[in-house]
Design a protein around this motif. Structure first.
Motif, PDB file in Angstrom:
ATOM      1  N   LEU A  33     -86.060 -73.250  21.792  1.00  5.85           N
ATOM      2  CA  LEU A  33     -87.522 -72.695  22.067  1.00  5.85           C
ATOM      3  C   LEU A  33     -88.389 -73.312  23.172  1.00  5.85           C
ATOM      4  O   LEU A  33     -89.192 -72.205  23.810  1.00  5.85           O
ATOM      5  CB  LEU A  33     -88.377 -73.131  20.603  1.00  5.85           C
ATOM      6  N   LEU A  34     -88.223 -74.333  23.627  1.00  5.36           N
ATOM      7  CA  LEU A  34     -88.858 -74.948  24.499  1.00  5.36           C
ATOM      8  C   LEU A  34     -88.435 -74.863  26.039  1.00  5.36           C
ATOM      9  O   LEU A  34     -88.914 -74.819  26.895  1.00  5.36           O
ATOM     10  CB  LEU A  34     -88.817 -76.524  24.359  1.00  5.36           C
ATOM     11  N   ASN A  35     -86.929 -74.642  25.926  1.00  2.21           N
ATOM     12  CA  ASN A  35     -86.312 -74.467  27.343  1.00  2.21           C
ATOM     13  C   ASN A  35     -85.086 -73.192  27.237  1.00  2.21           C
ATOM     14  O   ASN A  35     -83.831 -73.775  27.263  1.00  2.21           O
ATOM     15  CB  ASN A  35     -85.814 -75.751  27.534  1.00  2.21           C
ATOM     16  N   SER A  36     -85.503 -72.193  26.597  1.00  2.00           N
ATOM     17  CA  SER A  36     -84.513 -71.261  26.357  1.00  2.00           C
ATOM     18  C   SER A  36     -83.484 -70.991  27.259  1.00  2.00           C
ATOM     19  O   SER A  36     -82.106 -70.772  27.177  1.00  2.00           O
ATOM     20  CB  SER A  36     -85.207 -70.061  25.900  1.00  2.00           C
ATOM     21  N   GLU A  37     -83.787 -70.709  28.724  1.00  3.25           N
ATOM     22  CA  GLU A  37     -83.159 -70.357  29.653  1.00  3.25           C
ATOM     23  C   GLU A  37     -81.859 -71.501  29.675  1.00  3.25           C
ATOM     24  O   GLU A  37     -80.583 -70.995  30.075  1.00  3.25           O
ATOM     25  CB  GLU A  37     -83.737 -70.242  30.913  1.00  3.25           C
ATOM     26  N   GLN A  38     -82.261 -72.792  29.915  1.00  4.18           N
ATOM     27  CA  GLN A  38     -81.268 -73.663  30.034  1.00  4.18           C
ATOM     28  C   GLN A  38     -80.254 -73.674  28.823  1.00  4.18           C
ATOM     29  O   GLN A  38     -78.928 -73.744  29.028  1.00  4.18           O
ATOM     30  CB  GLN A  38     -81.682 -74.987  30.228  1.00  4.18           C
ATOM     31  N   MET A  39     -80.648 -73.718  27.731  1.00  4.06           N
ATOM     32  CA  MET A  39     -80.005 -73.504  26.512  1.00  4.06           C
ATOM     33  C   MET A  39     -78.927 -72.118  26.516  1.00  4.06           C
ATOM     34  O   MET A  39     -77.870 -72.117  26.061  1.00  4.06           O
ATOM     35  CB  MET A  39     -80.758 -73.756  25.290  1.00  4.06           C
ATOM     36  N   ILE A  40     -79.660 -71.358  26.929  1.00  2.00           N
ATOM     37  CA  ILE A  40     -78.844 -69.746  26.982  1.00  2.00           C
ATOM     38  C   ILE A  40     -77.513 -70.153  27.874  1.00  2.00           C
ATOM     39  O   ILE A  40     -76.282 -69.774  27.769  1.00  2.00           O
ATOM     40  CB  ILE A  40     -79.395 -68.685  27.784  1.00  2.00           C
ATOM     41  N   LEU A  41     -77.621 -70.814  29.310  1.00  2.00           N
ATOM     42  CA  LEU A  41     -76.713 -71.086  30.094  1.00  2.00           C
ATOM     43  C   LEU A  41     -75.615 -71.861  29.812  1.00  2.00           C
ATOM     44  O   LEU A  41     -74.388 -71.672  29.528  1.00  2.00           O
ATOM     45  CB  LEU A  41     -77.351 -71.832  31.290  1.00  2.00           C
ATOM     46  N   ALA A  42     -76.060 -72.875  28.800  1.00  2.00           N
ATOM     47  CA  ALA A  42     -75.171 -74.013  28.230  1.00  2.00           C
ATOM     48  C   ALA A  42     -74.476 -73.235  27.020  1.00  2.00           C
ATOM     49  O   ALA A  42     -72.924 -73.430  27.092  1.00  2.00           O
ATOM     50  CB  ALA A  42     -75.729 -75.256  27.828  1.00  2.00           C
ATOM     51  N   SER A  43     -75.040 -72.492  26.275  1.00  2.00           N
ATOM     52  CA  SER A  43     -74.245 -72.023  25.215  1.00  2.00           C
ATOM     53  C   SER A  43     -73.405 -70.830  25.634  1.00  2.00           C
ATOM     54  O   SER A  43     -72.068 -70.709  25.051  1.00  2.00           O
ATOM     55  CB  SER A  43     -75.349 -71.427  24.235  1.00  2.00           C
ATOM     56  N   GLU A  44     -73.772 -69.955  26.566  1.00  2.00           N
ATOM     57  CA  GLU A  44     -72.773 -69.064  27.020  1.00  2.00           C
ATOM     58  C   GLU A  44     -71.574 -69.691  27.636  1.00  2.00           C
ATOM     59  O   GLU A  44     -70.585 -69.008  27.454  1.00  2.00           O
ATOM     60  CB  GLU A  44     -73.501 -67.977  28.058  1.00  2.00           C
ATOM     61  N   ALA A  45     -71.949 -70.464  28.444  1.00  2.00           N
ATOM     62  CA  ALA A  45     -70.594 -71.277  29.096  1.00  2.00           C
ATOM     63  C   ALA A  45     -69.733 -71.890  28.108  1.00  2.00           C
ATOM     64  O   ALA A  45     -68.624 -71.872  28.325  1.00  2.00           O
ATOM     65  CB  ALA A  45     -71.155 -72.163  30.185  1.00  2.00           C
TER      66      ALA A  45
END
Length: 209
Positions: A33-45
């Motif tokens: 919720l606070l840093n969605s873009e970075q979490m998206i990158l990590a989870s997709e990778a």
């Protein structure tokens, strides 16, 4: 079961899900919720690494590890920057369009290839919200273009607004494609409802009053 744990912690799910979420689950949701873009990158990778294939970002095996664990270094390279953009765009499209049951929120067209996850506030105007699904709305190609150019808008009550510049034209196509939807409510998503702040920004800065 893990997804149900996450759902119980996600404000957008309004209390649905299981109540056995762990402290780690809460930390992950909070970070998303606070840093969605970075979490998206990590989870997709991580997802692609688990499958031993990359279906979304064209990251070679030699670059997968630093992409996962050293974001600051990767941001120095234009190629990796483009990978990150594609990854976020891919996630954003999936999250937005699936929330609208793969339909245009205005005309209900359900041909997925003709649907666009349209940003309410453009990518370049509010970088911190570009990965936020609440900054997106599922639109067919025609209504996406009209929305981007301000010929149609959506108010904070989710009512469709058709610009006066589209009215008064004695052509049936305008009635069928635009005017019939004026003041009608959009087809609401089952989650990630459009953020009212973003809709107001579009109304003030893009919509052709």
């Amino acid at each position: 079961m893990k997804l149900c744990n996450f759902a119980s912690l996600d404000p957008a799910m309004q209390g649905k899900g299981l109540k056995g979420a762990s402290k780690a689950d809460a930390e992950i949701i909070s970070e998303f919720l606070l840093n969605s873009e970075q979490m998206i990158l990590a989870s997709e990778a991580a997802y692609n690494e688990t499958l031993h294939t990359d279906r979304t970002t064209d990251i070679s095996e030699s670059t997968a590890k630093p992409f996962l664990y050293d974001f600051e270094k990767l941001e120095e390279a234009e190629r990796v920057s483009q990978i990150k953009i594609r990854t976020v765009q891919h996630f954003f499209r999936k999250a937005v369009i699936s929330s609208y049951h793969n339909k245009c929120s205005i005309c209900s067209l359900n041909h997925t290839e003709l649907l666009i996850a349209s940003h309410i506030v453009p990518w370049s105007k509010k970088i911190e919200s570009r990965a936020d699904p609440a900054n997106g709305i599922s639109l067919c190609s025609l209504h996406d273009k009209a929305f981007d150019l301000g010929f149609i808008g959506i108010d904070s009550h989710y009512k469709i607004l058709v610009s006066s510049s589209m009215q008064g034209k004695k052509i049936q196509t305008y009635d069928d494609m635009f005017l019939m939807f004026d003041n009608q409510q959009i087809h609401m998503p089952f989650r990630f409802s459009p953020n009212a702040e973003y809709l107001n920004w579009h109304h003030q800065n893009v919509f052709r009053k």
